[in-house]
Motif scaffolding. Structure first.
Motif, PDB file in Angstrom:
ATOM      1  N   GLN A   1      11.317  15.259 -51.413  1.00  0.00           N
ATOM      2  CA  GLN A   1      10.001  15.216 -50.791  1.00  0.00           C
ATOM      3  C   GLN A   1       9.830  13.875 -50.083  1.00  0.00           C
ATOM      4  O   GLN A   1      10.062  12.821 -50.659  1.00  0.00           O
ATOM      5  CB  GLN A   1       8.899  15.394 -51.848  1.00  0.00           C
ATOM      6  N   TYR A  32       4.497  15.679 -36.664  1.00  0.00           N
ATOM      7  CA  TYR A  32       3.814  16.042 -35.420  1.00  0.00           C
ATOM      8  C   TYR A  32       2.700  15.033 -35.150  1.00  0.00           C
ATOM      9  O   TYR A  32       2.555  14.523 -34.051  1.00  0.00           O
ATOM     10  CB  TYR A  32       3.253  17.445 -35.531  1.00  0.00           C
ATOM     11  N   ARG A  99       1.413  15.240 -40.783  1.00  0.00           N
ATOM     12  CA  ARG A  99       1.519  16.686 -40.805  1.00  0.00           C
ATOM     13  C   ARG A  99       2.573  17.133 -39.805  1.00  0.00           C
ATOM     14  O   ARG A  99       2.826  16.451 -38.812  1.00  0.00           O
ATOM     15  CB  ARG A  99       0.168  17.344 -40.501  1.00  0.00           C
ATOM     16  N   LEU A 100       3.110  18.270 -40.090  1.00  0.00           N
ATOM     17  CA  LEU A 100       4.015  18.914 -39.155  1.00  0.00           C
ATOM     18  C   LEU A 100       3.200  19.824 -38.243  1.00  0.00           C
ATOM     19  O   LEU A 100       2.020  20.100 -38.517  1.00  0.00           O
ATOM     20  CB  LEU A 100       5.086  19.703 -39.905  1.00  0.00           C
ATOM     21  N   ARG A 101       3.797  20.276 -37.179  1.00  0.00           N
ATOM     22  CA  ARG A 101       3.085  21.130 -36.226  1.00  0.00           C
ATOM     23  C   ARG A 101       2.594  22.388 -36.933  1.00  0.00           C
ATOM     24  O   ARG A 101       3.305  22.984 -37.721  1.00  0.00           O
ATOM     25  CB  ARG A 101       4.016  21.490 -35.072  1.00  0.00           C
ATOM     26  N   HIS A 102       1.365  22.779 -36.651  1.00  0.00           N
ATOM     27  CA  HIS A 102       0.727  23.977 -37.208  1.00  0.00           C
ATOM     28  C   HIS A 102       0.508  23.885 -38.719  1.00  0.00           C
ATOM     29  O   HIS A 102       0.307  24.917 -39.366  1.00  0.00           O
ATOM     30  CB  HIS A 102       1.557  25.232 -36.888  1.00  0.00           C
ATOM     31  N   GLN A 103       0.562  22.702 -39.279  1.00  0.00           N
ATOM     32  CA  GLN A 103       0.292  22.531 -40.699  1.00  0.00           C
ATOM     33  C   GLN A 103      -0.833  21.529 -40.901  1.00  0.00           C
ATOM     34  O   GLN A 103      -1.211  20.797 -39.991  1.00  0.00           O
ATOM     35  CB  GLN A 103       1.552  22.066 -41.431  1.00  0.00           C
ATOM     36  N   THR A 104      -1.351  21.523 -42.112  1.00  0.00           N
ATOM     37  CA  THR A 104      -2.378  20.543 -42.458  1.00  0.00           C
ATOM     38  C   THR A 104      -1.711  19.240 -42.893  1.00  0.00           C
ATOM     39  O   THR A 104      -0.483  19.166 -43.039  1.00  0.00           O
ATOM     40  CB  THR A 104      -3.263  21.057 -43.595  1.00  0.00           C
ATOM     41  N   TYR A 105      -2.528  18.236 -43.103  1.00  0.00           N
ATOM     42  CA  TYR A 105      -1.997  16.958 -43.586  1.00  0.00           C
ATOM     43  C   TYR A 105      -1.578  17.139 -45.037  1.00  0.00           C
ATOM     44  O   TYR A 105      -2.423  17.206 -45.934  1.00  0.00           O
ATOM     45  CB  TYR A 105      -3.048  15.861 -43.448  1.00  0.00           C
ATOM     46  N   ASN A 106      -0.283  17.221 -45.280  1.00  0.00           N
ATOM     47  CA  ASN A 106       0.193  17.414 -46.643  1.00  0.00           C
ATOM     48  C   ASN A 106       1.238  16.391 -47.062  1.00  0.00           C
ATOM     49  O   ASN A 106       1.893  16.545 -48.087  1.00  0.00           O
ATOM     50  CB  ASN A 106       0.696  18.846 -46.854  1.00  0.00           C
ATOM     51  N   TYR A 107       1.392  15.348 -46.271  1.00  0.00           N
ATOM     52  CA  TYR A 107       2.204  14.204 -46.672  1.00  0.00           C
ATOM     53  C   TYR A 107       1.258  13.013 -46.749  1.00  0.00           C
ATOM     54  O   TYR A 107       0.571  12.696 -45.766  1.00  0.00           O
ATOM     55  CB  TYR A 107       3.320  13.931 -45.668  1.00  0.00           C
TER      56      TYR A 107
END
Length: 118
Positions: A1, A32, A99-107
Motif C-alpha cells: 500500500q 491523478y 486519488r487516482l482517476r475516477h476514484q475518491t481520495y483514498n491515499y
C-alpha cells in the motif's frame, strides 16, 4: 500500500510563512490529483488546495487563495504547500491526500501540525 509522508509542520507567527511537503513512498505511484486538506479542532475537514499531476492545474479554497501555493516536483514525486501570510485561523492538522482517476481520495498521510500564533 502506498503511503504519503508529510514533512514536519511547525509553529510560526501570524504573517509568517511555512512550507510543507508530501512524498509518496513509492516512486512509481503517479496520482491523478494530490490535495492538501486541513482539520482544526471542532471543525470539519477542509479541502485547501489540489494539483493535477499531469497538467499541473491547481485549485484553492477561497480562504487561502492568494496566500497558499501548491506545486509538485515530478522528479521526486513530491507535492509542496507554500503558505504565506499565515493567520491564526490557519492553525490545523494538514493532511496530504491523493486519488487516482475516477476514484475518491483514498491515499492519506498521517498529517502535520501547523500552528500560527497570533
Amino acid at each position: 500500500q502506498v503511503r504519503l509522508v508529510e514533512s514536519a509542520g511547525g509553529l510560526v507567527q501570524a504573517g509568517g510563512s511555512l512550507r510543507v511537503s508530501c512524498t509518496a513512498s513509492e516512486r512509481t505511484f503517479i496520482p491523478y490529483t494530490t490535495a492538501w486538506f486541513r482539520q482544526a479542532p471542532g471543525k470539519e475537514r477542509e479541502l485547501v488546495a489540489t494539483i493535477n499531476w499531469s497538467s499541473g492545474s491547481t485549485s484553492y479554497a477561497d480562504s487561502v487563495k492568494g496566500r497558499f501555493t501548491i506545486s509538485r516536483d515530478n522528479a521526486t514525486n513530491t507535492v509542496y504547500l507554500q503558505m504565506n501570510s499565515l493567520k491564526h485561523e490557519d492553525t490545523a492538522l494538514y493532511l496530504c491526500s491523493a486519488r487516482l482517476r475516477h476514484q475518491t481520495y483514498n491515499y492519506w498521510g498521517q498529517g502535520t501540525q501547523v500552528t500560527v500564533s497570533s
